[in-house]
Structures are given as C-alpha cells and as structure tokens.
Design a protein around this motif. Structure first.
Motif, PDB file in Angstrom:
ATOM      1  N   ALA A 135       0.826  -1.215   0.000  1.00  0.00           N
ATOM      2  CA  ALA A 135       0.000   0.000   0.000  1.00  0.00           C
ATOM      3  C   ALA A 135       0.856   1.258   0.000  1.00  0.00           C
ATOM      4  O   ALA A 135       0.564   2.226  -0.702  1.00  0.00           O
ATOM      5  N   ARG A 136       1.941   1.286   0.770  1.00  0.00           N
ATOM      6  CA  ARG A 136       2.740   2.512   0.838  1.00  0.00           C
ATOM      7  C   ARG A 136       3.432   2.764  -0.492  1.00  0.00           C
ATOM      8  O   ARG A 136       3.578   3.909  -0.918  1.00  0.00           O
ATOM      9  N   THR A 137       3.835   1.702  -1.168  1.00  0.00           N
ATOM     10  CA  THR A 137       4.457   1.864  -2.471  1.00  0.00           C
ATOM     11  C   THR A 137       3.426   2.321  -3.497  1.00  0.00           C
ATOM     12  O   THR A 137       3.637   3.267  -4.237  1.00  0.00           O
ATOM     13  N   PHE A 138       2.280   1.658  -3.461  1.00  0.00           N
ATOM     14  CA  PHE A 138       1.261   1.914  -4.456  1.00  0.00           C
ATOM     15  C   PHE A 138       0.701   3.329  -4.334  1.00  0.00           C
ATOM     16  O   PHE A 138       0.455   4.013  -5.322  1.00  0.00           O
ATOM     17  N   PHE A 139       0.487   3.789  -3.120  1.00  0.00           N
ATOM     18  CA  PHE A 139      -0.105   5.111  -2.916  1.00  0.00           C
ATOM     19  C   PHE A 139       0.935   6.191  -2.655  1.00  0.00           C
ATOM     20  O   PHE A 139       0.590   7.317  -2.301  1.00  0.00           O
ATOM     21  N   GLY A 140       2.207   5.880  -2.786  1.00  0.00           N
ATOM     22  CA  GLY A 140       3.243   6.894  -2.620  1.00  0.00           C
ATOM     23  C   GLY A 140       3.287   7.482  -1.222  1.00  0.00           C
ATOM     24  O   GLY A 140       3.357   8.692  -1.046  1.00  0.00           O
ATOM     25  N   LEU A 141       3.219   6.625  -0.213  1.00  0.00           N
ATOM     26  CA  LEU A 141       3.217   7.118   1.164  1.00  0.00           C
ATOM     27  C   LEU A 141       4.559   6.883   1.854  1.00  0.00           C
ATOM     28  O   LEU A 141       4.631   6.800   3.070  1.00  0.00           O
ATOM     29  N   GLN A 142       5.633   6.787   1.067  1.00  0.00           N
ATOM     30  CA  GLN A 142       6.928   6.465   1.674  1.00  0.00           C
ATOM     31  C   GLN A 142       7.413   7.531   2.652  1.00  0.00           C
ATOM     32  O   GLN A 142       8.212   7.229   3.535  1.00  0.00           O
ATOM     33  N   GLU A 143       6.964   8.776   2.483  1.00  0.00           N
ATOM     34  CA  GLU A 143       7.406   9.818   3.413  1.00  0.00           C
ATOM     35  C   GLU A 143       6.731   9.669   4.766  1.00  0.00           C
ATOM     36  O   GLU A 143       7.207  10.180   5.766  1.00  0.00           O
ATOM     37  N   VAL A 144       5.547   9.057   4.771  1.00  0.00           N
ATOM     38  CA  VAL A 144       4.759   8.974   6.002  1.00  0.00           C
ATOM     39  C   VAL A 144       4.978   7.623   6.683  1.00  0.00           C
ATOM     40  O   VAL A 144       5.173   7.555   7.891  1.00  0.00           O
ATOM     41  N   ILE A 145       4.913   6.561   5.893  1.00  0.00           N
ATOM     42  CA  ILE A 145       5.215   5.231   6.437  1.00  0.00           C
ATOM     43  C   ILE A 145       6.637   4.926   5.978  1.00  0.00           C
ATOM     44  O   ILE A 145       6.864   4.386   4.899  1.00  0.00           O
ATOM     45  N   THR A 146       7.598   5.320   6.791  1.00  0.00           N
ATOM     46  CA  THR A 146       8.995   5.280   6.366  1.00  0.00           C
ATOM     47  C   THR A 146       9.594   3.907   6.620  1.00  0.00           C
ATOM     48  O   THR A 146       8.982   3.039   7.236  1.00  0.00           O
ATOM     49  N   LEU A 147      10.835   3.769   6.152  1.00  0.00           N
ATOM     50  CA  LEU A 147      11.541   2.515   6.372  1.00  0.00           C
ATOM     51  C   LEU A 147      11.709   2.239   7.863  1.00  0.00           C
ATOM     52  O   LEU A 147      11.746   1.088   8.297  1.00  0.00           O
ATOM     53  N   ARG A 148      11.789   3.324   8.648  1.00  0.00           N
ATOM     54  CA  ARG A 148      11.927   3.131  10.087  1.00  0.00           C
ATOM     55  C   ARG A 148      10.691   2.444  10.678  1.00  0.00           C
ATOM     56  O   ARG A 148      10.807   1.629  11.593  1.00  0.00           O
ATOM     57  N   HIS A 149       9.516   2.797  10.140  1.00  0.00           N
ATOM     58  CA  HIS A 149       8.299   2.133  10.616  1.00  0.00           C
ATOM     59  C   HIS A 149       8.351   0.634  10.312  1.00  0.00           C
ATOM     60  O   HIS A 149       8.008  -0.192  11.146  1.00  0.00           O
ATOM     61  N   ILE A 150       8.787   0.327   9.095  1.00  0.00           N
ATOM     62  CA  ILE A 150       8.873  -1.088   8.699  1.00  0.00           C
ATOM     63  C   ILE A 150       9.863  -1.800   9.620  1.00  0.00           C
ATOM     64  O   ILE A 150       9.607  -2.905  10.108  1.00  0.00           O
ATOM     65  N   GLU A 151      10.986  -1.133   9.872  1.00  0.00           N
ATOM     66  CA  GLU A 151      12.006  -1.775  10.700  1.00  0.00           C
ATOM     67  C   GLU A 151      11.487  -1.997  12.120  1.00  0.00           C
ATOM     68  O   GLU A 151      11.706  -3.054  12.724  1.00  0.00           O
ATOM     69  N   ASN A 152      10.778  -1.003  12.652  1.00  0.00           N
ATOM     70  CA  ASN A 152      10.228  -1.170  13.995  1.00  0.00           C
ATOM     71  C   ASN A 152       9.264  -2.345  14.047  1.00  0.00           C
ATOM     72  O   ASN A 152       9.275  -3.132  14.994  1.00  0.00           O
ATOM     73  N   MET A 153       8.417  -2.446  13.025  1.00  0.00           N
ATOM     74  CA  MET A 153       7.471  -3.569  13.016  1.00  0.00           C
ATOM     75  C   MET A 153       8.215  -4.894  12.924  1.00  0.00           C
ATOM     76  O   MET A 153       7.818  -5.882  13.552  1.00  0.00           O
ATOM     77  N   ASN A 154       9.308  -4.903  12.153  1.00  0.00           N
ATOM     78  CA  ASN A 154      10.094  -6.128  12.060  1.00  0.00           C
ATOM     79  C   ASN A 154      10.689  -6.506  13.402  1.00  0.00           C
ATOM     80  O   ASN A 154      10.818  -7.690  13.722  1.00  0.00           O
ATOM     81  N   LYS A 155      11.061  -5.496  14.182  1.00  0.00           N
ATOM     82  CA  LYS A 155      11.606  -5.804  15.511  1.00  0.00           C
ATOM     83  C   LYS A 155      10.536  -6.435  16.390  1.00  0.00           C
ATOM     84  O   LYS A 155      10.807  -7.380  17.138  1.00  0.00           O
ATOM     85  N   VAL A 156       9.309  -5.906  16.306  1.00  0.00           N
ATOM     86  CA  VAL A 156       8.218  -6.507  17.076  1.00  0.00           C
ATOM     87  C   VAL A 156       7.984  -7.940  16.601  1.00  0.00           C
ATOM     88  O   VAL A 156       7.775  -8.855  17.402  1.00  0.00           O
ATOM     89  N   LEU A 157       8.056  -8.121  15.278  1.00  0.00           N
ATOM     90  CA  LEU A 157       7.859  -9.461  14.712  1.00  0.00           C
ATOM     91  C   LEU A 157       8.906 -10.429  15.252  1.00  0.00           C
ATOM     92  O   LEU A 157       8.594 -11.554  15.656  1.00  0.00           O
ATOM     93  N   LEU A 158      10.143  -9.985  15.289  1.00  0.00           N
ATOM     94  CA  LEU A 158      11.221 -10.838  15.786  1.00  0.00           C
ATOM     95  C   LEU A 158      11.006 -11.165  17.262  1.00  0.00           C
ATOM     96  O   LEU A 158      11.119 -12.322  17.683  1.00  0.00           O
ATOM     97  N   ALA A 159      10.673 -10.128  18.059  1.00  0.00           N
ATOM     98  CA  ALA A 159      10.512 -10.353  19.497  1.00  0.00           C
ATOM     99  C   ALA A 159       9.361 -11.305  19.770  1.00  0.00           C
ATOM    100  O   ALA A 159       9.517 -12.280  20.523  1.00  0.00           O
ATOM    101  N   THR A 160       8.204 -11.066  19.146  1.00  0.00           N
ATOM    102  CA  THR A 160       7.067 -11.946  19.415  1.00  0.00           C
ATOM    103  C   THR A 160       7.331 -13.330  18.826  1.00  0.00           C
ATOM    104  O   THR A 160       6.898 -14.332  19.399  1.00  0.00           O
ATOM    105  N   GLY A 161       8.058 -13.396  17.705  1.00  0.00           N
ATOM    106  CA  GLY A 161       8.406 -14.697  17.128  1.00  0.00           C
ATOM    107  C   GLY A 161       9.241 -15.510  18.098  1.00  0.00           C
ATOM    108  O   GLY A 161       9.056 -16.720  18.234  1.00  0.00           O
ATOM    109  N   CYS A 162      10.154 -14.817  18.792  1.00  0.00           N
ATOM    110  CA  CYS A 162      10.977 -15.528  19.771  1.00  0.00           C
ATOM    111  C   CYS A 162      10.135 -16.001  20.951  1.00  0.00           C
ATOM    112  O   CYS A 162      10.372 -17.087  21.495  1.00  0.00           O
TER     113      CYS A 162
END
Lengths: 201, 472
Positions: free
Chosen positions: B295-322
């Motif tokens: 969605a962020r790519t398709f609607f051009g929202l990269q300035e609002v949903i930044t790579l940092r947001h993705i990275e933070n979510m990945n950290k949550v994913l890793l922690a809960t996965g563990c």
C-alpha cells in the motif's frame, strides 16, 4: 498574508454569530488565546486541525468530566454483568414469570455461583460499557453530532481541519463589541479577521 | 492529484539509524501540514481509481461472492459439507476463526498499547492496523456462527428473556468467547471510528462534490476542531486506549480457554493464554506488514510510512516470534516434565505422527524464518520483510491447525482415533474469507483516510517545512 476585514453583508443584515480570526501556526494561536482570556472574554473558542500543546493552559480550561462518566458506565457494566450471570444461572425467584426467571445451573457438581468462573464475562461487560460511556459521553459533552455550524459558512474556516488555526469570539459574549473585538484580534497578529453570520435557523 | 507510482517518489533519507541524543524523524520529505493532508487525501479524492485497484477489488469481490455461495451451500445442506467429523469435530472452521481473531490483535496493540507507551511512530500505521482489526474480526465472527450447525439460531447465545425459559451458561468458555469477541469487535470499531472523526472532517472540508460533502459530513458528526472538543476527544482516546489494552490481552486469553479448559492432551495447558496472545500479536504484525508494504508503495506514502516504521514492526515481529518459539519449547518441556503418558504422546504425535508435516511447517515459518530479522539488512529490505511476513501468515494458520486437529484426532483411547481430510468447501471457505477481508480492505483504502492525519500533525513539530517531522 494581508490583514483584512471583510465587511460585505447581504442587505437583510443577518444576525452576527461572532468574529473569526485566523492564525498561521499553533504557537501564535496559543499566544492569542492567552491574550483573549486575559482580556476577559468568556464566550470564545479556538479551532485547530490537531490538539495544540499548551492551548488548554492558555485558555484556562477545566478538566473534563469524561473519566467520571467512563468510571460510572464501567461500574454499571461490572454490577450488571455480575447480576446477569448470578440471576440467570444461580437464582430462582418464584415470583418471576417463567420467561424472566433464572434457575440454578447444575454443571459437574460445581457451585452454582462462583466468582472466578464468572470473571471473563463480567470483565467484558465492564469494558464494553465503559467504552460506550466514553464515546457517548465525549459526543454528548461536545454536543455532537450536529448537522450544521455557523462557522461552516466561512470559506476560510474550511482549512481549520487542514493547516490553519482560528479563534472565534462569539457575539453573545457580554464583553463583545464588533469593532473593538476586531481591532483586538488584529492586534494579536491575526492573519485575517472575518465576521461570521448566524446561519439560517 | 493522482497516485504517484513508486518510481516517481523522491529518494528519501535513511531514517533507520540511531543518533544519540536525537530523535529520528517520523515524517520525511519535508512535508508540512498542508502537504501531509494533500498526500493522504489525494487517495480518496482521485476521481477515478487506478486500474490496479479495480483489478484487486474484482479479485477480492469474486472471492467474497464465492464465500457467500459456500455459506449458502453449507446452511442449506449442513456442516457435513466440511471434512469435520468425530473425533475431529473442529478443523478448518475453528482454525480460521482463531487465525482471523489473532490477526486483529496487532491492530489493537498498535493503536492502544503503543499509544500508552508513547510510541509516536505508531501514528503512521495505526489507522491501517485498526481497519485490519475490524475486518479480521468480521471474518473471524462468521466461522463460529456457521459452525454451530443451525446458524439461524445463533441468537440463542445472547442472554435474552424467551418463552423457552432458556439462559446461556455463563461458566462455559464458549460463552465467554461470545462476550469477548463481540466486545472486542464493538470496542475496536468505536476506537477506529472515534479516531477517524477529525480526518473525516478534513475530507468533508476539502470535498468538491455535494455527495462527498454530505457523506463525509454525516460521518464527521459536525466536527469543527474546537479546543474544547479536542480536550474531550483526547481524553476519550486515552480512556479507550486504556480500556482496549486489557481487552486485547483478554480476548485471545479467552479464545485459548476454549482449548485450555478442556481435558484433551495438547489442549489442557496453562501456558495457552500468554502463548496465544503472543502468537496473535506476532501473526497480526505479519499481516500489517503484508498490507502496508504494497500500500505505501502503491499510494506513494513512503514519506509517512517510512523505512523506520517497517524496521520497527520487524523488531516486534522478531521479538514476538521468539516468544512464540519459546512457548513451543516450554510446551514440549512441560509435556515431558508432567510425567503424563498421554501428554507425552500428544506432543510426540505432533512432531512425528501423521501430521508432523504441519508441525514442521509451523516451526519453520514461525520460529526459523523470523530469525532472518536479526540482520539490519533484512529488516530494512522490503522483499525479505514480505517473505518473512508471508511465512508467518502461513505459519500462524498452521499453528492453530496443528493444535486443533492433531490433538482431536488422537486422544486417550486408540479405538476412538480418527483422521481429518479437508473437502473442497473447507479450502473454498478459507480462500473466501480472504476475499471478504480484502474486499473490505480495498474499499477502505479507496474511500477513507488511511493515515491518521490529525495524529501525525500532532507529533510534527510546530515548525514547518524543512525540518518537518522531527519528533519521536
């Protein structure tokens, strides 16, 4: 932006709702709000696209009663949930008509009413009623929903939900004087001051 | 303003690093208040939707239509059209229910728990995640309702006075479930809608056509952004967050009680409530990533949903996965430590019995795949992230399938063992529920503000362009 007062009025001379002053940024809004309060106005409000830090202090706002409403609603849910579980599964009131009468549920020889087994449902009813109380309380205290507001007639005010900041002094304020108030708002650094008419009744 | 294809978006600065003493920017590209509003509102304001949107919606709606037909077939024929039978009376239906209800949990975690922890990065994705919660709960609610066999009598679950003099049993975990899920659906809906009122007012004030003005105007409830209103609004939002936080922890705990309060080996475990909640958050974050990255790519929202947001979510994913991996381990340890032959057999059967393939898919997808996210390269690479998220989506569905079907198929007495094989209706309904979910989701991204504009403006500094978004 040039400072201006639009005074074009239709001939019928509509009832004045108030004066709308536009500001460029949240800091200017908070400064102006403090000054308006200092001046002694009581019937006025600020409008912004997002909650502005420090505005409540500048306006001398009192704390909202909303938490109390949520607490009362939540307690109703707590007591109501407990009563419901006890009444339907553990009581047996002979005088009630049959379709309203609870009866003791005997299941695996367990006590007909025990708190731990009823906690999940009681917890959910507590949260549900507290949340309903919060939302309906917020809307009620805010006098929402309303279909129309005199400010919606102002072209300028459409940007209050995007990027502009406004102060409105209502005409029913006891200290309101059309000319003096406009002068005062302009002295606070308003980018524009506009008269807003009371809409059709 | 038309949707900007990804190739046109400016190259953005990297905001995934940590500079001591400085907060990383949450909004990039020098957007100011008006720019942010334009960027977000341009999506629902396009006069015609892009062809890709229509294609996706058509696909999803076809899935939904198939789902409705299958529900009609099931209701008119009976639940024998599913592969469920004794001893496996719960199979795809309850697996799908637990899967979807779990997906919803990440939405509430992002909107409520991260709000209470003052994690301001949540503002870019919370609207998205909350919408996902509501649509997932709608998908979830359908399965238990049709699985009761005579769904037109589902209202018997409500405690209402009736001529039969019949009341529900308040000490049954299945009734707890009814209350927990319906409360969760209603509170999530209120949370989502209340948070959206100021943004609906923005759309109303920008509306060019009469129809839009009336529709957005009705749902904006006459919002004017008054300071007095904002004060109560913020208070209400905080209260709802405070209420939703214990609620979300309770919902999947109650769902796990459906299993844990039974006597069945493999279900009768005290670890289930925290294990289910962690799994739900894990699966939900994977679904948020699955939705947000396209969605962020398709609607051009990269300035609002930044790579940092993705990275933070990945950290949550890793922690809960563990946490989930740890729970799998503890489950095995307790089965051994209990000294109960039936418990030991249940887990040995899961790992080496006829359904071992499902168990090892679960472990591979939920425990092994997220380990990639220890590397920063993987956390900030969208393709790797999508791969891990898809693995987790699959793995979390299999987790519920393994728990439900492997335990039911082989309990205490070998003479009552049995197998399970799904029918085409089982597969069709699983696919159809995705059709329902994506139909609702596509309508949401087209007609509603998909990013919480007022909340983002609130965390942007008072300064304007140039330094916009420097807040954390």
């Amino acid at each position: 932006m040039s400072v201006e007062v639009s005074t074009s009025r239709p001939p019928a001379e509509p009832v004045l709702y108030g004066l709308l002053a536009e500001f460029d940024d949240p800091a200017a809004l908070a400064r102006a709000a403090a000054a308006v309060r200092q001046k002694g106005y009581t019937r006025w409000d600020a409008h912004s696209p997002f909650p502005v830090h420090g505005l409540d202090e500048a306006m001398g706002a009192r704390r909202t009663r909303l938490p109390l409403i949520a607490l009362i609603a939540g307690l109703c849910g707590l007591i109501g949930g407990l009563k419901l579980a006890w009444y339907t599964n553990a009581s047996d009131l002979a005088f009630m008509p049959s379709f309203l009468r609870g009866y003791p549920f005997m299941i695996s020889g367990k006590p007909v009413f025990s708190l731990p087994a009823n906690i999940p449902v009681v917890f959910e009813t507590t949260v549900l009623l507290a949340a309903l109380g919060t939302v309906l309380g917020m809307l009620g205290l805010n006098r929402l929903p309303r279909l129309h507001h005199p400010l919606f007639a102002s072209e300028r005010f459409a940007r209050a939900t995007t990027d502009r900041f406004f102060i409105v002094i209502e005409a029913r304020d006891p200290r309101f004087d059309r000319r003096a108030a406009a002068e005062f708002l302009r002295s606070l650094g308003a980018a524009a001051v506009e008269e807003v008419a009371e809409g059709p009744p | 303003m038309a949707v900007r294809p990804a190739s046109m978006s400016p190259s953005l600065p990297d905001n995934t690093g940590e500079i001591p003493g400085q907060r990383a920017p949450l909004v990039l590209g020098g957007l100011d208040y008006a720019g942010l509003t334009d960027r977000v509102c341009s999506i629902p304001e396009q006069p015609t939707a892009p062809p890709a949107w229509w294609a996706t919606l058509a696909l999803a709606a076809a899935g939904l239509a198939g789902f409705l037909c299958l529900i009609g077939y099931l209701v008119s024929t009976g639940i024998g059209v599913w592969g469920n039978n004794q001893p496996v009376a719960w199979a795809f239906d309850i697996t799908n229910f637990v899967f979807w209800i779990g997906i919803g949990h990440a939405g509430t975690l992002i909107s409520a728990i991260l709000f209470l922890f003052r994690q301001n990065w949540r503002t870019s994705i919370n609207r998205f995640a909350e919408a996902m919660t509501i649509f997932a709960v709608m998908c979830a609610g359908i399965f238990p309702a049709i699985h009761v066999g005579r769904p037109w009598l589902a209202y018997w679950m409500a405690p209402y006075p009736n001529q039969m003099g019949m009341w529900p049993n308040f000490r049954s975990p299945l009734l707890w479930d009814v209350f927990a899920v319906s409360t969760y659906a209603l509170v999530s809906l209120m949370f989502w809608y209340v948070g959206m009122i100021p943004d609906l007012a923005t759309l109303r004030d920008r509306a060019r056509t009469r129809m839009r003005r009336i529709l957005y105007g009705l749902f904006a409830l006459g919002w004017t952004g008054s300071a007095a209103h904002w004060r109560r609004f913020e208070c209400a939002y905080l209260l709802l967050a405070g209420l939703a936080t214990p609620l979300v922890l309770s919902v999947h705990s109650v769902v796990s009680f459906d299993f844990a309060t039974s006597q069945l080996p493999g279900w009768h475990t005290t670890i289930f409530p925290p294990y289910f909640v962690a799994g739900a958050v894990f699966g939900g974050f994977a679904m948020v990533l699955t939705l947000v990255i396209p969605a962020r790519t398709f609607f051009g929202l990269q300035e609002v949903i930044t790579l940092r947001h993705i990275e933070n979510m990945n950290k949550v994913l890793l922690a809960t996965g563990c946490i989930v991996g740890y729970a799998y381990g503890v489950e095995l340890f307790i089965a051994w430590y209990s000294g109960s032959g039936f418990e030991r057999f249940a887990f040995a059967n899961r790992m080496g019995g006829p359904m071992a393939w499902a168990y090892w898919i679960m472990v591979g997808c939920n425990v092994v795949a997220p380990q990639l996210l220890w590397s920063k390269f993987c956390r900030t690479n969208l393709w790797v992230t999508l791969f891990v998220a898809m693995c987790v989506n699959v793995g979390m569905w299999f987790e519920r399938f393994v728990i439900i079907v492997s335990s039911l198929s082989r309990d205490f007495v070998p003479s009552s063992w049995g197998g399970f094989s799904p029918t085409w209706v089982d597969f069709g309904m699983l696919a159809g529920s995705f059709g329902l979910f994506f139909t609702l989701f596509m309508l949401f991204v087209r007609y509603l503000p998909i990013v919480a504009m007022a909340e983002i403006k609130h965390v942007m500094p008072a300064g304007h362009a140039g330094d916009a978004g420097r807040a954390g």
